[in-house]
Design a protein around this motif. Sequence first.
Motif, PDB file in Angstrom:
ATOM      1  N   PHE A   7      35.431   2.222  40.425  1.00 12.40           N
ATOM      2  CA  PHE A   7      36.203   1.091  40.936  1.00 12.40           C
ATOM      3  C   PHE A   7      37.051   0.403  39.863  1.00 12.40           C
ATOM      4  CE2 PHE A   7      32.331   0.894  43.799  1.00 12.40           C
ATOM      5  CZ  PHE A   7      32.967   1.468  44.893  1.00 12.40           C
ATOM      6  N   ASP A   8      36.814   0.727  38.599  1.00 15.20           N
ATOM      7  CA  ASP A   8      37.412  -0.047  37.509  1.00 15.20           C
ATOM      8  C   ASP A   8      38.939  -0.092  37.576  1.00 15.20           C
ATOM      9  OD1 ASP A   8      34.832  -0.332  36.676  1.00 15.20           O
ATOM     10  OD2 ASP A   8      35.063   0.702  34.760  1.00 15.20           O
ATOM     11  N   LYS A   9      39.565   1.053  37.737  1.00 15.74           N
ATOM     12  CA  LYS A   9      41.027   1.121  37.691  1.00 15.74           C
ATOM     13  C   LYS A   9      41.652   0.324  38.827  1.00 15.74           C
ATOM     14  CE  LYS A   9      44.937   4.336  37.520  1.00 15.74           C
ATOM     15  NZ  LYS A   9      45.354   5.777  37.525  1.00 15.74           N
ATOM     16  N   ALA A  10      41.115   0.508  40.049  1.00 19.10           N
ATOM     17  CA  ALA A  10      41.682  -0.200  41.200  1.00 19.10           C
ATOM     18  C   ALA A  10      41.531  -1.708  41.052  1.00 19.10           C
ATOM     19  CB  ALA A  10      41.014   0.280  42.487  1.00 19.10           C
ATOM     20  N   LEU A  11      40.379  -2.149  40.569  1.00 14.25           N
ATOM     21  CA  LEU A  11      40.136  -3.585  40.400  1.00 14.25           C
ATOM     22  C   LEU A  11      41.065  -4.185  39.349  1.00 14.25           C
ATOM     23  CD1 LEU A  11      36.259  -3.457  40.591  1.00 14.25           C
ATOM     24  CD2 LEU A  11      37.720  -4.787  42.137  1.00 14.25           C
ATOM     25  N   GLU A  12      41.207  -3.482  38.238  1.00  9.21           N
ATOM     26  CA  GLU A  12      42.096  -3.978  37.187  1.00  9.21           C
ATOM     27  C   GLU A  12      43.524  -4.095  37.690  1.00  9.21           C
ATOM     28  OE1 GLU A  12      44.196  -2.063  33.354  1.00  9.21           O
ATOM     29  OE2 GLU A  12      41.992  -1.890  33.339  1.00  9.21           O
ATOM     30  N   GLN A  13      44.016  -3.053  38.353  1.00  3.89           N
ATOM     31  CA  GLN A  13      45.394  -3.061  38.834  1.00  3.89           C
ATOM     32  C   GLN A  13      45.608  -4.169  39.859  1.00  3.89           C
ATOM     33  OE1 GLN A  13      45.939   0.989  40.209  1.00  3.89           O
ATOM     34  NE2 GLN A  13      46.650   1.679  38.203  1.00  3.89           N
ATOM     35  N   ARG A  99      46.409 -10.069  30.352  1.00  2.28           N
ATOM     36  CA  ARG A  99      46.246  -9.130  29.237  1.00  2.28           C
ATOM     37  C   ARG A  99      44.886  -8.455  29.346  1.00  2.28           C
ATOM     38  NH1 ARG A  99      45.732 -11.605  24.341  1.00  2.28           N
ATOM     39  NH2 ARG A  99      46.742  -9.904  23.225  1.00  2.28           N
ATOM     40  N   VAL A 100      44.855  -7.155  29.197  1.00  2.00           N
ATOM     41  CA  VAL A 100      43.616  -6.382  29.305  1.00  2.00           C
ATOM     42  C   VAL A 100      43.164  -5.983  27.903  1.00  2.00           C
ATOM     43  CG1 VAL A 100      42.483  -4.373  30.293  1.00  2.00           C
ATOM     44  CG2 VAL A 100      44.328  -5.512  31.562  1.00  2.00           C
ATOM     45  N   HIS A 101      41.952  -6.388  27.542  1.00  4.17           N
ATOM     46  CA  HIS A 101      41.366  -6.060  26.241  1.00  4.17           C
ATOM     47  C   HIS A 101      40.324  -4.964  26.492  1.00  4.17           C
ATOM     48  CE1 HIS A 101      43.138  -9.918  24.837  1.00  4.17           C
ATOM     49  NE2 HIS A 101      42.808 -10.311  26.050  1.00  4.17           N
ATOM     50  N   ARG A 102      40.733  -3.725  26.310  1.00  4.37           N
ATOM     51  CA  ARG A 102      39.885  -2.604  26.709  1.00  4.37           C
ATOM     52  C   ARG A 102      38.726  -2.413  25.734  1.00  4.37           C
ATOM     53  NH1 ARG A 102      42.324  -0.726  30.913  1.00  4.37           N
ATOM     54  NH2 ARG A 102      44.612  -0.736  31.038  1.00  4.37           N
ATOM     55  N   GLY A 132      31.977  -4.197  24.915  1.00  2.00           N
ATOM     56  CA  GLY A 132      32.207  -2.869  25.462  1.00  2.00           C
ATOM     57  C   GLY A 132      32.911  -2.882  26.804  1.00  2.00           C
ATOM     58  N   ASP A 133      32.936  -4.035  27.474  1.00  2.00           N
ATOM     59  CA  ASP A 133      33.620  -4.148  28.760  1.00  2.00           C
ATOM     60  C   ASP A 133      35.117  -4.313  28.556  1.00  2.00           C
ATOM     61  OD1 ASP A 133      31.114  -4.071  29.848  1.00  2.00           O
ATOM     62  OD2 ASP A 133      31.269  -5.986  30.914  1.00  2.00           O
ATOM     63  N   ASP A 134      35.860  -4.085  29.630  1.00  8.55           N
ATOM     64  CA  ASP A 134      37.289  -4.376  29.642  1.00  8.55           C
ATOM     65  C   ASP A 134      37.459  -5.826  30.088  1.00  8.55           C
ATOM     66  OD1 ASP A 134      37.913  -1.686  29.012  1.00  8.55           O
ATOM     67  OD2 ASP A 134      37.645  -1.144  31.115  1.00  8.55           O
ATOM     68  N   ILE A 135      38.011  -6.659  29.211  1.00  6.85           N
ATOM     69  CA  ILE A 135      38.121  -8.096  29.450  1.00  6.85           C
ATOM     70  C   ILE A 135      39.572  -8.437  29.763  1.00  6.85           C
ATOM     71  CG2 ILE A 135      37.768 -10.392  28.482  1.00  6.85           C
ATOM     72  CD1 ILE A 135      35.179  -8.746  28.883  1.00  6.85           C
ATOM     73  N   ILE A 136      39.776  -9.214  30.828  1.00 11.67           N
ATOM     74  CA  ILE A 136      41.118  -9.645  31.200  1.00 11.67           C
ATOM     75  C   ILE A 136      41.242 -11.144  30.949  1.00 11.67           C
ATOM     76  CG2 ILE A 136      42.850  -9.771  33.023  1.00 11.67           C
ATOM     77  CD1 ILE A 136      41.547  -7.426  34.382  1.00 11.67           C
ATOM     78  N   THR A 137      42.307 -11.530  30.263  1.00  5.20           N
ATOM     79  CA  THR A 137      42.632 -12.942  30.006  1.00  5.20           C
ATOM     80  C   THR A 137      44.097 -13.165  30.367  1.00  5.20           C
ATOM     81  OG1 THR A 137      43.426 -12.648  27.733  1.00  5.20           O
ATOM     82  CG2 THR A 137      41.043 -12.939  28.036  1.00  5.20           C
ATOM     83  N   ALA A 138      44.529 -14.402  30.288  1.00  2.00           N
ATOM     84  CA  ALA A 138      45.958 -14.713  30.334  1.00  2.00           C
ATOM     85  C   ALA A 138      46.492 -14.723  28.903  1.00  2.00           C
ATOM     86  CB  ALA A 138      46.191 -16.049  31.028  1.00  2.00           C
ATOM     87  N   SER A 139      47.702 -15.256  28.725  1.00  7.47           N
ATOM     88  CA  SER A 139      48.357 -15.153  27.411  1.00  7.47           C
ATOM     89  C   SER A 139      48.284 -16.435  26.598  1.00  7.47           C
ATOM     90  CB  SER A 139      49.820 -14.765  27.603  1.00  7.47           C
ATOM     91  OG  SER A 139      50.513 -15.786  28.306  1.00  7.47           O
ATOM     92  N   GLY A 140      47.664 -17.501  27.146  1.00  4.96           N
ATOM     93  CA  GLY A 140      47.464 -18.707  26.364  1.00  4.96           C
ATOM     94  C   GLY A 140      48.120 -19.959  26.892  1.00  4.96           C
ATOM     95  N   LEU A 141      49.110 -19.809  27.777  1.00  5.28           N
ATOM     96  CA  LEU A 141      49.806 -20.986  28.310  1.00  5.28           C
ATOM     97  C   LEU A 141      49.395 -21.323  29.735  1.00  5.28           C
ATOM     98  CD1 LEU A 141      53.454 -20.414  27.012  1.00  5.28           C
ATOM     99  CD2 LEU A 141      51.648 -21.858  26.033  1.00  5.28           C
ATOM    100  N   THR A 142      48.652 -20.427  30.376  1.00  4.48           N
ATOM    101  CA  THR A 142      48.281 -20.604  31.777  1.00  4.48           C
ATOM    102  C   THR A 142      46.812 -20.274  31.966  1.00  4.48           C
ATOM    103  OG1 THR A 142      48.673 -18.305  32.430  1.00  4.48           O
ATOM    104  CG2 THR A 142      50.579 -19.798  32.446  1.00  4.48           C
ATOM    105  N   LEU A 143      46.285 -20.664  33.116  1.00  2.93           N
ATOM    106  CA  LEU A 143      45.022 -20.090  33.529  1.00  2.93           C
ATOM    107  C   LEU A 143      45.284 -18.653  33.952  1.00  2.93           C
ATOM    108  CD1 LEU A 143      45.537 -20.139  36.782  1.00  2.93           C
ATOM    109  CD2 LEU A 143      44.482 -22.388  36.669  1.00  2.93           C
ATOM    110  N   LEU A 144      44.231 -17.889  34.189  1.00  2.00           N
ATOM    111  CA  LEU A 144      44.387 -16.496  34.605  1.00  2.00           C
ATOM    112  C   LEU A 144      44.546 -16.391  36.123  1.00  2.00           C
ATOM    113  CD1 LEU A 144      44.341 -13.428  34.118  1.00  2.00           C
ATOM    114  CD2 LEU A 144      41.822 -13.560  34.178  1.00  2.00           C
ATOM    115  N   GLY A 145      43.675 -17.097  36.846  1.00  4.63           N
ATOM    116  CA  GLY A 145      43.690 -16.999  38.298  1.00  4.63           C
ATOM    117  C   GLY A 145      42.641 -16.059  38.844  1.00  4.63           C
TER     118      GLY A 145
END
Length: 414
Positions: A7-13, A99-102, A132-145
């Motif tokens: 499920f990882d790829k579909a969820l990330e996209q 941003r995805v931190h793989r 070890g997980d793939d972490i998703i964040t925003a870029s620093g000026l916004t929340l991620l959502g």
Amino acid sequence: MTDTSSFDKALEQRLVAYCEIDSQSDEHSPSKPSTAIQLDVQRHLQAELEKIGASDIELTSYGALLATVPATDPNAPTIGFCAHVDTAPQFNAANVKPRVHRAWSGTDITFPDNADLVLNAETSDYLGDRVGDDIITASGLTLLGADDKAGVAIIMTMAEHLLSTPGLKHGKVRLAFTPDEEIGRGVDDALPEDFGVDFAYTLDGAKRGTMEYETFSADGAVVTISGVSAHPGYAKDKMVNALHVAAAITSALDEDGTTPETTDGTQGFTHIYAQDGGSSETTLRFIIRDFELEGLAERGARLQAVCAKAEADFPGAKVSCEITKQYRNMRYWLEDDMTPVDLARDAMRELGMDPKSVPIRGGTDGSRLTELGVPCPNLFTGMMEIHGPLEWISVQDMALATKTILTIIDRAAR
């Protein structure tokens, strides 16, 4: 732990795509939904639901998007899954750049648009468990959502799996994507009947393995202060400054020691979150929270008493306090029938988790749905540090949440 990598790829996209669409709600707007941009997400999801083969797709007049995964076992219960598409108005959510931190190594996560921000296990302790997980964040000026587009992505991925995998035994599954949850208007009175489920789950929780079936009870309050205007050069014994009255009200409430920054656990609070106006007239906006209805009523009465005293202490001022109901602790109804709670716990245990349930210091659409007759506890997504620029989520947590709701569906049909 169960393998969820499929499920990882579909969820990330999906999450990246959803977060890039601005969808903040606005409590000052009387419309349904409160902002038209929320419908941008709904139309995106509507097209996606059509593509994956969902049925009964409907964008309602009140802005909720509904759909069905048809049953393969008509004897199994109809289960609903709900997430909200709006993002919190408390922080910038325009032009989100995910941003995805793989395979995160455990080092500091920095933000290209805000050099002062650092995310690590010290600023967010749960992050230390996700090396070890793939972490998703925003870029620093916004929340991620990720609150609650992670829930949307999880439900969509679950639906796609059911619709694309022949031979799975399950009852009818209903999907609901709601607007305006962040401003307490996510559940229209028509939604329970339109949803048409035996019970449901919101996907709006945090750490893996957590499920909430007890929330705050909540009211909102608007305090309007009218002062007496006069030229400041000739104001002696004439002017009554509405801002001074507002300060007296806020100070009196602070003295109680029950504001958000001084409470935790099962303690309630009264929180001033906005002030508009000037010396002639000003408006204060509050949220009132308590786990018990008696405590909620006491906090409301305390606010009204403080307002009455302020009016008496500032002759000539007029102070009104209007309190409105928002939602109620879902525990009051779920404790009479714990079927959805027990089913979720069993599913988590089957996947190797030790389910945790603690009172949530907030509310979900499930609070209102439960009160209106649709039992609806809240399940984890993995979102953390929500409503701010450090918001983050693990793709692998999202995948485990997807597997959890698929297991719930499977167990209900056994």
